[in-house]
Scaffold this motif. Structure first.
Motif, PDB file in Angstrom:
ATOM      1  N   ARG A   1      52.749   9.054   3.754  1.00 39.71           N
ATOM      2  CA  ARG A   1      51.514   8.295   3.529  1.00 39.71           C
ATOM      3  C   ARG A   1      50.420   8.673   4.515  1.00 39.71           C
ATOM      4  NH1 ARG A   1      53.715   2.257   3.341  1.00 39.71           N
ATOM      5  NH2 ARG A   1      54.969   3.155   5.042  1.00 39.71           N
ATOM      6  N   PHE A   2      50.818   9.008   5.751  1.00 41.88           N
ATOM      7  CA  PHE A   2      49.806   9.419   6.734  1.00 41.88           C
ATOM      8  C   PHE A   2      49.110  10.693   6.266  1.00 41.88           C
ATOM      9  CE2 PHE A   2      48.854  12.356  10.220  1.00 41.88           C
ATOM     10  CZ  PHE A   2      47.912  11.624  10.919  1.00 41.88           C
ATOM     11  N   ASP A   3      49.897  11.665   5.808  1.00 38.85           N
ATOM     12  CA  ASP A   3      49.307  12.926   5.333  1.00 38.85           C
ATOM     13  C   ASP A   3      48.397  12.683   4.141  1.00 38.85           C
ATOM     14  OD1 ASP A   3      50.744  14.107   7.288  1.00 38.85           O
ATOM     15  OD2 ASP A   3      51.971  15.388   6.001  1.00 38.85           O
ATOM     16  N   GLU A   4      48.829  11.816   3.235  1.00 36.77           N
ATOM     17  CA  GLU A   4      48.018  11.539   2.050  1.00 36.77           C
ATOM     18  C   GLU A   4      46.713  10.857   2.422  1.00 36.77           C
ATOM     19  OE1 GLU A   4      50.706   9.189  -0.172  1.00 36.77           O
ATOM     20  OE2 GLU A   4      51.992  10.872  -0.773  1.00 36.77           O
ATOM     21  N   ARG A   5      46.768  10.007   3.432  1.00 32.23           N
ATOM     22  CA  ARG A   5      45.568   9.268   3.844  1.00 32.23           C
ATOM     23  C   ARG A   5      44.581  10.165   4.591  1.00 32.23           C
ATOM     24  NH1 ARG A   5      48.024   5.773   6.374  1.00 32.23           N
ATOM     25  NH2 ARG A   5      47.585   6.281   8.555  1.00 32.23           N
ATOM     26  N   THR A   6      45.094  11.091   5.389  1.00 27.49           N
ATOM     27  CA  THR A   6      44.218  11.923   6.232  1.00 27.49           C
ATOM     28  C   THR A   6      44.007  13.326   5.676  1.00 27.49           C
ATOM     29  OG1 THR A   6      46.129  12.647   7.535  1.00 27.49           O
ATOM     30  CG2 THR A   6      44.956  10.686   8.300  1.00 27.49           C
ATOM     31  N   HIS A   7      44.673  13.633   4.531  1.00 29.08           N
ATOM     32  CA  HIS A   7      44.575  14.976   3.941  1.00 29.08           C
ATOM     33  C   HIS A   7      45.036  16.047   4.933  1.00 29.08           C
ATOM     34  CE1 HIS A   7      42.439  13.080   0.648  1.00 29.08           C
ATOM     35  NE2 HIS A   7      41.567  12.581   1.505  1.00 29.08           N
ATOM     36  N   TYR A   8      46.106  15.719   5.615  1.00 31.37           N
ATOM     37  CA  TYR A   8      46.701  16.631   6.593  1.00 31.37           C
ATOM     38  C   TYR A   8      48.101  16.985   6.119  1.00 31.37           C
ATOM     39  CZ  TYR A   8      48.037  18.384  11.254  1.00 31.37           C
ATOM     40  OH  TYR A   8      48.443  19.170  12.308  1.00 31.37           O
ATOM     41  N   ARG A   9      48.624  18.118   6.534  1.00 30.25           N
ATOM     42  CA  ARG A   9      49.972  18.521   6.144  1.00 30.25           C
ATOM     43  C   ARG A   9      50.836  18.668   7.382  1.00 30.25           C
ATOM     44  NH1 ARG A   9      54.847  20.014   5.331  1.00 30.25           N
ATOM     45  NH2 ARG A   9      55.399  21.501   3.677  1.00 30.25           N
ATOM     46  N   THR A  10      51.722  17.701   7.560  1.00 28.39           N
ATOM     47  CA  THR A  10      52.675  17.786   8.661  1.00 28.39           C
ATOM     48  C   THR A  10      53.821  18.682   8.227  1.00 28.39           C
ATOM     49  OG1 THR A  10      52.111  15.552   9.373  1.00 28.39           O
ATOM     50  CG2 THR A  10      54.180  16.464  10.179  1.00 28.39           C
ATOM     51  N   LYS A  11      54.117  19.668   9.069  1.00 29.02           N
ATOM     52  CA  LYS A  11      55.191  20.594   8.702  1.00 29.02           C
ATOM     53  C   LYS A  11      56.245  20.652   9.808  1.00 29.02           C
ATOM     54  CE  LYS A  11      56.044  25.117   6.624  1.00 29.02           C
ATOM     55  NZ  LYS A  11      55.467  26.433   6.241  1.00 29.02           N
ATOM     56  N   SER A  12      56.085  21.522  10.766  1.00 25.85           N
ATOM     57  CA  SER A  12      57.093  21.624  11.831  1.00 25.85           C
ATOM     58  C   SER A  12      56.931  20.458  12.813  1.00 25.85           C
ATOM     59  CB  SER A  12      56.977  22.959  12.559  1.00 25.85           C
ATOM     60  OG  SER A  12      55.702  23.119  13.145  1.00 25.85           O
ATOM     61  N   MET A  13      58.051  19.997  13.342  1.00 21.71           N
ATOM     62  CA  MET A  13      58.012  18.847  14.239  1.00 21.71           C
ATOM     63  C   MET A  13      59.074  18.995  15.319  1.00 21.71           C
ATOM     64  SD  MET A  13      58.368  14.759  13.333  1.00 21.71           S
ATOM     65  CE  MET A  13      56.831  14.741  12.406  1.00 21.71           C
ATOM     66  N   LEU A  14      58.692  18.604  16.531  1.00 26.51           N
ATOM     67  CA  LEU A  14      59.599  18.626  17.676  1.00 26.51           C
ATOM     68  C   LEU A  14      59.507  17.269  18.363  1.00 26.51           C
ATOM     69  CD1 LEU A  14      61.529  20.361  19.398  1.00 26.51           C
ATOM     70  CD2 LEU A  14      59.553  21.065  20.761  1.00 26.51           C
ATOM     71  N   VAL A  15      60.621  16.558  18.424  1.00 21.25           N
ATOM     72  CA  VAL A  15      60.631  15.194  18.949  1.00 21.25           C
ATOM     73  C   VAL A  15      61.610  15.124  20.117  1.00 21.25           C
ATOM     74  CG1 VAL A  15      60.933  12.754  18.387  1.00 21.25           C
ATOM     75  CG2 VAL A  15      60.191  14.362  16.617  1.00 21.25           C
ATOM     76  N   ALA A  16      61.139  14.561  21.250  1.00 17.95           N
ATOM     77  CA  ALA A  16      61.982  14.490  22.453  1.00 17.95           C
ATOM     78  C   ALA A  16      61.878  13.110  23.086  1.00 17.95           C
ATOM     79  CB  ALA A  16      61.569  15.560  23.463  1.00 17.95           C
ATOM     80  N   PRO A  17      62.994  12.576  23.599  1.00 13.81           N
ATOM     81  CA  PRO A  17      62.958  11.289  24.295  1.00 13.81           C
ATOM     82  C   PRO A  17      62.438  11.452  25.716  1.00 13.81           C
ATOM     83  CG  PRO A  17      65.190  12.139  24.306  1.00 13.81           C
ATOM     84  CD  PRO A  17      64.358  13.127  23.517  1.00 13.81           C
ATOM     85  N   LEU A  18      61.782  10.425  26.219  1.00 13.39           N
ATOM     86  CA  LEU A  18      61.364  10.368  27.619  1.00 13.39           C
ATOM     87  C   LEU A  18      62.357   9.469  28.341  1.00 13.39           C
ATOM     88  CD1 LEU A  18      57.505   9.885  27.136  1.00 13.39           C
ATOM     89  CD2 LEU A  18      58.758  12.018  27.515  1.00 13.39           C
ATOM     90  N   ILE A  19      63.088  10.045  29.270  1.00  9.78           N
ATOM     91  CA  ILE A  19      64.197   9.341  29.907  1.00  9.78           C
ATOM     92  C   ILE A  19      63.880   9.065  31.370  1.00  9.78           C
ATOM     93  CG2 ILE A  19      66.661   9.454  30.449  1.00  9.78           C
ATOM     94  CD1 ILE A  19      66.997  11.273  28.030  1.00  9.78           C
ATOM     95  N   SER A  20      64.159   7.848  31.809  1.00 12.03           N
ATOM     96  CA  SER A  20      63.866   7.441  33.177  1.00 12.03           C
ATOM     97  C   SER A  20      64.942   7.934  34.125  1.00 12.03           C
ATOM     98  CB  SER A  20      63.773   5.914  33.262  1.00 12.03           C
ATOM     99  OG  SER A  20      65.070   5.340  33.100  1.00 12.03           O
ATOM    100  N   GLN A  21      64.714   7.676  35.424  1.00 10.03           N
ATOM    101  CA  GLN A  21      65.701   8.062  36.430  1.00 10.03           C
ATOM    102  C   GLN A  21      66.999   7.273  36.276  1.00 10.03           C
ATOM    103  OE1 GLN A  21      63.856   8.918  40.490  1.00 10.03           O
ATOM    104  NE2 GLN A  21      62.294   7.612  39.591  1.00 10.03           N
ATOM    105  N   ARG A  22      66.917   6.121  35.611  1.00 12.57           N
ATOM    106  CA  ARG A  22      68.116   5.312  35.385  1.00 12.57           C
ATOM    107  C   ARG A  22      68.803   5.667  34.074  1.00 12.57           C
ATOM    108  NH1 ARG A  22      65.284  -0.435  36.363  1.00 12.57           N
ATOM    109  NH2 ARG A  22      63.678   0.674  35.200  1.00 12.57           N
ATOM    110  N   ASP A  23      68.412   6.820  33.508  1.00 11.27           N
ATOM    111  CA  ASP A  23      68.997   7.324  32.267  1.00 11.27           C
ATOM    112  C   ASP A  23      68.744   6.372  31.108  1.00 11.27           C
ATOM    113  OD1 ASP A  23      70.331   9.384  30.890  1.00 11.27           O
ATOM    114  OD2 ASP A  23      72.188   8.221  30.874  1.00 11.27           O
TER     115      ASP A  23
END
Length: 649
Positions: free
Chosen positions: A248-270
């Protein structure tokens, strides 16, 4: 070459033909691709490398035949082997144009094989060296960027700004066109809050929202598994994926999401405290993805190196984000302590409720204006964000020392304390009853003697007169008890009343007013005796002493000094230290103006009415003339109409 008619050229062409036949029959070079782009040239190719064999006459008279290979000679992906020695005396310059070897006019198959192998080995060695050089340059570049990123991330303390820096730097280091960042929020059930998004190709409005941490979303899966997720095309998810992409985001903004890289942000306490999501890695980092063709041409999957780089940034970002969040928590905790302290002070002195907050607001506004001055005595004065925060704390806590002053002194609205006035009232009531009893006794005795009506009426008149006199004296006490300016006549009345005596139940002679009552009622202005006024003034010393016990840290270390000097005067007559102008911090000078102005204009003081604005300004000017307040700061305060700029909450 067709223009060459010499016999030497004909011979050279024959040699090239024989050489081609010999190479074709040599098993050692069977895996190399042999081509003859021109009758005078032989080309052996191995992968991306090429060796060109040409008779010496080509170098002497037909060098243009080598032009198609010039670029490859320059980048060392191709090398030249000459058959026979050229006549050109400057043949040494051929070394810079790809020449690697010169064979005899009739080289043996071994000579040719060795020369060709040496050329390929040299090309490979140069390729490896160049590759290492490129890798080293890339490594140095990436290392430098990582250092810059680490510096940018670790120096930012504002959580929202830090999130923006983390996302921007992560996109930059990986070549991502867009990205989003989420923060984990605790509650009954932990959830992800979408904080911000960035996109170089399209513009759109976004707002924060929350979503559960579950494997139904890509960000939720990364958070739960504490692992990076790399997707080549979110429209074609890997088999077995628990998550899906919302188009729906792509349809609303006329953008094409293709490749994606997702990473967690982890604290010092894991603990996972956030998720960063990068979108559409581009071949050209500067390209815009405005059309489907742009997506097809530019967008590529995030490679292993991108994962490594994002992992490095995410590791640093997680620690920095945790630090910023803890810093923010400490700041909120500290601000809560400051405001709670102000409320505690004002609960002991309700008559000045809101005063500290108003003084802080007025002082901060004045400081902002002074910071912008380009002329005058304060043209060089500057106040950073931290300086303003320090000044705010000092202003809010400038009366903190009142906690060390007796509460009844703080809230004393009249010259006599309530219990003291009640005691005086009791004396007057006792005297009134005593007078009434005395007159009634005398009247009874007169009746027993058969006194006339005139005598009885005279006794009634005496009682009424003495009661009226007594009521008049108490009214004078009541008037004198108000914190107004008394005239000398008022003092005389109080002194006269103080001489009036009566006999108590033990038969002892006492005065209607005690010495303490007289001292209080003869206060010329206000409601405090000199001793009580000194006690009130001692709050400044208490403020400095109490605030000095708090470990403010480097950023706010001057809070006790600034707060403890707001009653100092430029001419050295202030308190508690009698500092002169050059010794008083400029922050305290500004606070003094705000403190006096609010004390004059406040409408919540029970012992006085609010002073009109014009009168308050006049009083500030009088304080300037008396050497109490800074001339330039008062001028700025008036001209900027600081009271209009500050709007109490």
């Amino acid at each position: 070459m067709n223009d060459v008619a010499s016999s030497a050229t004909t011979t050279a062409l024959s040699r090239v033909a024989r050489l081609a036949e010999a190479i074709g029959q040599d098993a050692r070079m069977a895996t190399d691709r042999l081509t003859r782009p021109h009758p005078a040239l032989l080309v052996l190719a191995r992968d991306a490398a090429s060796v060109v064999l040409a008779p010496a006459v080509v170098w002497d008279v037909a060098r243009e035949l080598l032009k198609p290979f010039a670029a490859r000679f320059a980048e060392s992906s191709a090398l030249l082997v000459l058959i026979g020695r050229p006549c050109d005396p400057n043949v040494a310059q051929a070394l810079s144009r790809g020449l690697v070897s010169i064979l005899s006019d009739e080289p043996t198959p071994d000579d040719v094989y060795i020369a060709v192998e040496r050329a390929f080995e040299l090309i490979e060695a140069k390729s490896r060296a160049e590759s290492r050089g490129k890798w080293l340059r890339r490594y140095r570049y990436e290392l430098g960027e990582l250092i810059n990123i680490a510096r940018a991330i670790t120096t930012e303390r504002d959580v929202d700004k830090l999130l923006g820096v983390i996302l921007e730097k992560s996109r930059f280091i990986t070549g991502a066109d867009a990205g989003s960042i989420y923060v984990v929020e605790e509650g009954k059930e932990p959830h992800l809050r979408f904080k911000l998004t960035q996109n170089e190709s399209v513009s759109f409005d976004s707002r924060e929202f929350v979503m559960p941490i579950s494997r139904r979303s890509i960000a939720g899966s990364a958070a739960l598994d504490k692992k990076t997720i790399n997707i080549a095309d979110v429209y074609d998810m890997p088999p077995g994926s628990t998550f899906a992409f919302d188009r729906r985001f792509d349809e609303r903004t006329h953008y094409r999401t293709k490749s994606m890289l997702v990473a967690p942000l982890i604290s010092q306490r894991d603990e996972v405290i956030g998720v960063i999501q990068l979108i559409n890695k581009k071949k050209d980092p500067h390209a815009k993805l405005c059309t489907p063709e742009d997506i097809l041409e530019q967008v590529i999957p995030f490679d292993e190196r991108s994962e490594e780089l994002l992992g490095m940034v995410a590791a640093q970002a997680g620690v920095s984000l945790e630090t910023a969040m803890l810093y923010d928590e400490i700041r909120l905790l500290f601000e809560g302590f400051v405001h709670a302290s102000v409320q505690a002070i004002e609960s002991r002195d309700p008559t000045t409720s809101g005063h500290s907050q108003r003084v802080a607001g007025l002082t901060i506004e004045l400081a902002k204006i002074v910071d912008g001055e380009t002329t005058g005595a304060y043209r060089d004065a500057t106040f950073s964000k931290a300086d303003l925060r320090e000044l705010e704390y000092a202003s809010l806590l400038h009366d903190f020392g009142k906690i060390g002053v007796r509460e009844k002194v703080l809230v004393k609205a009249k010259k006599l304390y309530d219990e003291r006035l009640t005691l005086v009232r009791s004396r007057f009531d006792f005297v009134a009853r005593s007078i009434e009893a005395d007159v009634l006794r005398r009247k009874l005795e007169a009746l027993e003697r058969g006194a006339s009506r005139d005598l009885l009426d005279a006794l009634d008149l005496e009682l009424a007169q003495r009661r009226a006199d007594l009521d008049g004296m108490f009214e004078a006490v009541t008037i004198a008890n108000e914190p107004t300016v008394l005239t000398s006549g008022d003092f005389a009345k109080i002194e006269a009343i103080a001489k009036e005596t009566y006999t108590d139940l033990r038969g002892e002679m006492r005065t209607l007013l005690d010495d303490e009552d007289v001292v209080c009622l003869k206060i010329k202005q206000g409601s405090l005796t000199p001793q009580e006024f000194d006690e009130i003034r001692s709050h400044v010393s208490h403020t400095y002493r109490f605030l000095s016990q708090i470990p403010w840290g480097k950023a706010f270390r001057r809070v006790p000094i600034i707060a403890g000097a707001h009653h100092e005067r430029l001419n050295g007559t202030g308190y508690p230290n009698r500092w002169r102008a050059e010794e008083i911090p400029v922050q305290s000078k500004m606070m003094s103006i705000s403190d006096i102005f609010d004390a004059l204009t406040a409408s919540d003081r029970p012992y006085k009415k609010a002073v009109p604005l014009e009168r308050a300004i006049d009083i500030l000017d009088y304080n300037v003339k008396d050497g109490h307040l800074d001339t330039e700061l008062v001028r700025i305060f008036k001209e900027a109409r600081v009271w209009d700029r500050y709007k109490p909450a």
